[in-house]
Structure formats: C-alpha cells, structure tokens
Design a protein around this motif. Structure first.
Motif, mmCIF file in Angstrom:
data_model
loop_
_atom_site.group_PDB
_atom_site.id
_atom_site.type_symbol
_atom_site.label_atom_id
_atom_site.label_comp_id
_atom_site.label_asym_id
_atom_site.label_seq_id
_atom_site.Cartn_x
_atom_site.Cartn_y
_atom_site.Cartn_z
ATOM 1 N N GLY A 50 0.807 -1.217 0.000
ATOM 2 C CA GLY A 50 0.000 0.000 0.000
ATOM 3 C C GLY A 50 0.835 1.259 0.000
ATOM 4 O O GLY A 50 0.387 2.319 0.426
ATOM 5 N N TRP A 51 2.072 1.165 -0.501
ATOM 6 C CA TRP A 51 2.975 2.305 -0.504
ATOM 7 C C TRP A 51 2.900 3.125 -1.770
ATOM 8 O O TRP A 51 3.542 4.159 -1.867
ATOM 9 N N GLY A 52 2.122 2.715 -2.752
ATOM 10 C CA GLY A 52 1.878 3.507 -3.944
ATOM 11 C C GLY A 52 3.108 3.810 -4.770
ATOM 12 O O GLY A 52 4.164 3.231 -4.593
ATOM 13 N N ASP A 53 2.934 4.769 -5.684
ATOM 14 C CA ASP A 53 3.988 5.119 -6.638
ATOM 15 C C ASP A 53 4.770 6.361 -6.239
ATOM 16 O O ASP A 53 5.734 6.708 -6.886
ATOM 17 N N SER A 54 4.340 7.059 -5.201
ATOM 18 C CA SER A 54 4.998 8.315 -4.858
ATOM 19 C C SER A 54 6.405 8.070 -4.331
ATOM 20 O O SER A 54 6.751 6.979 -3.887
ATOM 21 N N ASP A 55 7.217 9.092 -4.397
ATOM 22 C CA ASP A 55 8.602 9.002 -3.945
ATOM 23 C C ASP A 55 8.746 9.564 -2.542
ATOM 24 O O ASP A 55 9.500 10.482 -2.294
ATOM 25 N N GLU A 56 8.009 8.985 -1.607
ATOM 26 C CA GLU A 56 8.092 9.394 -0.209
ATOM 27 C C GLU A 56 9.450 8.990 0.346
ATOM 28 O O GLU A 56 10.062 8.037 -0.116
ATOM 29 N N GLU A 57 9.912 9.696 1.374
ATOM 30 C CA GLU A 57 11.146 9.315 2.034
ATOM 31 C C GLU A 57 10.965 8.066 2.872
ATOM 32 O O GLU A 57 11.804 7.179 2.885
ATOM 33 N N THR A 58 9.850 8.012 3.612
ATOM 34 C CA THR A 58 9.518 6.835 4.412
ATOM 35 C C THR A 58 8.059 6.479 4.205
ATOM 36 O O THR A 58 7.265 7.318 3.788
ATOM 37 N N TYR A 59 7.722 5.238 4.502
ATOM 38 C CA TYR A 59 6.361 4.743 4.365
ATOM 39 C C TYR A 59 5.936 4.076 5.660
ATOM 40 O O TYR A 59 6.758 3.488 6.363
ATOM 41 N N MET A 60 4.643 4.139 5.946
ATOM 42 C CA MET A 60 4.090 3.469 7.131
ATOM 43 C C MET A 60 4.025 1.970 6.862
ATOM 44 O O MET A 60 3.627 1.552 5.777
ATOM 45 N N LEU A 61 4.422 1.185 7.858
ATOM 46 C CA LEU A 61 4.327 -0.263 7.768
ATOM 47 C C LEU A 61 3.117 -0.716 8.560
ATOM 48 O O LEU A 61 3.014 -0.445 9.754
ATOM 49 N N ASP A 62 2.197 -1.377 7.884
ATOM 50 C CA ASP A 62 1.000 -1.911 8.533
ATOM 51 C C ASP A 62 1.403 -3.165 9.293
ATOM 52 O O ASP A 62 1.924 -4.127 8.714
ATOM 53 N N GLU A 63 1.155 -3.180 10.599
ATOM 54 C CA GLU A 63 1.586 -4.319 11.415
ATOM 55 C C GLU A 63 0.924 -5.626 10.995
ATOM 56 O O GLU A 63 1.433 -6.704 11.306
ATOM 57 N N ASP A 64 -0.183 -5.580 10.249
ATOM 58 C CA ASP A 64 -0.813 -6.803 9.749
ATOM 59 C C ASP A 64 0.080 -7.524 8.741
ATOM 60 O O ASP A 64 -0.120 -8.711 8.476
ATOM 61 N N ASN A 65 1.053 -6.807 8.146
ATOM 62 C CA ASN A 65 1.963 -7.419 7.175
ATOM 63 C C ASN A 65 3.145 -8.129 7.829
ATOM 64 O O ASN A 65 3.924 -8.778 7.152
ATOM 65 N N VAL A 66 3.290 -7.992 9.150
ATOM 66 C CA VAL A 66 4.463 -8.511 9.847
ATOM 67 C C VAL A 66 4.260 -9.959 10.284
ATOM 68 O O VAL A 66 3.280 -10.287 10.948
ATOM 69 N N GLU A 67 5.215 -10.799 9.915
ATOM 70 C CA GLU A 67 5.227 -12.207 10.326
ATOM 71 C C GLU A 67 5.920 -12.351 11.677
ATOM 72 O O GLU A 67 5.417 -13.032 12.568
ATOM 73 N N SER A 68 7.098 -11.714 11.811
ATOM 74 C CA SER A 68 7.851 -11.841 13.057
ATOM 75 C C SER A 68 8.824 -10.676 13.231
ATOM 76 O O SER A 68 9.175 -10.004 12.268
ATOM 77 N N ILE A 69 9.235 -10.485 14.484
ATOM 78 C CA ILE A 69 10.234 -9.472 14.822
ATOM 79 C C ILE A 69 11.323 -10.187 15.617
ATOM 80 O O ILE A 69 11.040 -10.834 16.620
ATOM 81 N N SER A 70 12.569 -10.075 15.138
ATOM 82 C CA SER A 70 13.690 -10.676 15.861
ATOM 83 C C SER A 70 14.604 -9.562 16.363
ATOM 84 O O SER A 70 14.285 -8.380 16.231
ATOM 85 N N ASP A 71 15.753 -9.946 16.884
ATOM 86 C CA ASP A 71 16.690 -8.960 17.414
ATOM 87 C C ASP A 71 17.253 -8.039 16.341
ATOM 88 O O ASP A 71 17.658 -6.915 16.642
ATOM 89 N N ASP A 72 17.294 -8.507 15.079
ATOM 90 C CA ASP A 72 17.922 -7.688 14.049
ATOM 91 C C ASP A 72 17.091 -7.462 12.788
ATOM 92 O O ASP A 72 17.539 -6.778 11.875
ATOM 93 N N GLU A 73 15.875 -8.024 12.729
ATOM 94 C CA GLU A 73 15.065 -7.803 11.527
ATOM 95 C C GLU A 73 13.578 -7.963 11.795
ATOM 96 O O GLU A 73 13.165 -8.585 12.774
ATOM 97 N N VAL A 74 12.810 -7.384 10.881
ATOM 98 C CA VAL A 74 11.356 -7.528 10.867
ATOM 99 C C VAL A 74 11.038 -8.278 9.579
ATOM 100 O O VAL A 74 11.376 -7.822 8.491
ATOM 101 N N ARG A 75 10.397 -9.445 9.725
ATOM 102 C CA ARG A 75 10.068 -10.278 8.554
ATOM 103 C C ARG A 75 8.590 -10.136 8.237
ATOM 104 O O ARG A 75 7.741 -10.226 9.118
ATOM 105 N N LEU A 76 8.302 -9.901 6.948
ATOM 106 C CA LEU A 76 6.925 -9.734 6.498
ATOM 107 C C LEU A 76 6.336 -11.063 6.051
ATOM 108 O O LEU A 76 7.062 -11.994 5.692
ATOM 109 N N HIS A 77 4.994 -11.119 6.044
ATOM 110 C CA HIS A 77 4.294 -12.300 5.499
ATOM 111 C C HIS A 77 4.590 -12.415 4.012
ATOM 112 O O HIS A 77 4.924 -11.442 3.353
ATOM 113 N N GLU A 78 4.387 -13.602 3.489
ATOM 114 C CA GLU A 78 4.504 -13.797 2.050
ATOM 115 C C GLU A 78 3.423 -12.989 1.345
ATOM 116 O O GLU A 78 2.288 -12.952 1.793
ATOM 117 N N MET A 79 3.796 -12.371 0.257
ATOM 118 C CA MET A 79 2.852 -11.495 -0.457
ATOM 119 C C MET A 79 2.555 -12.036 -1.816
ATOM 120 O O MET A 79 3.283 -12.525 -2.514
#
Length: 79
Positions: A50-79
């Motif tokens: 849902g980040w569209g085509d615009s050239d934003e500096e940062t984008y909001m991450l919807d927590e529904d897309n997150v599979e897991s959070i570890s000490d060094d990374e955030v892994r997203l669900h398969e898309m």
C-alpha cells in the motif's frame, strides 16, 4: 502475529518472506512504524504494502503485514 513495535526496533532491517531486504525501520512513533525503502525495491512489492507510486522518504508499515520481529530484523508475510 499482532506486531508491537518499540523504539528498540529503529534501525532494524525489513525483509520479505524470502529474506530479501526491502528497507529499514527509520522510526517508531506511538506504535506507527516508518520504513525507509530500499531504492531497488520492486514496485509490485510497494503496491502490495500500500505504498503507492509516490517518492516518499519513508512509508508506514501496517503491522498486519508482519510475520515476526527478531533482534535484528522484521520479517513480512509472504505477499
């Protein structure tokens, strides 16, 4: 998973289900996560997030897309 982000998550890599880096968490503000996307990230992935085509500096991450959070990374669900 219902992701709960904290300030400690700032700077973590954001990876897709295959482990490919798609960006980095720039900031966490009141539970809202802002991701600085990798410049080479495919438009199809941006669209699925849902980040569209615009050239934003940062984008909001919807927590529904997150599979897991570890000490060094955030892994997203398969898309």
């Amino acid at each position: 998973m219902c992701a709960t982000f904290t300030d400690d998550d700032e700077g973590k890599r954001v990876v897709n289900a295959n482990g490919e880096e798609i960006g980095m968490i720039q900031s966490v503000e009141g539970g809202a996560v802002h991701v600085d996307p990798d410049p080479g990230m495919a438009d199809s992935i941006k669209s699925k997030l849902g980040w569209g085509d615009s050239d934003e500096e940062t984008y909001m991450l919807d927590e529904d897309n997150v599979e897991s959070i570890s000490d060094d990374e955030v892994r997203l669900h398969e898309m």
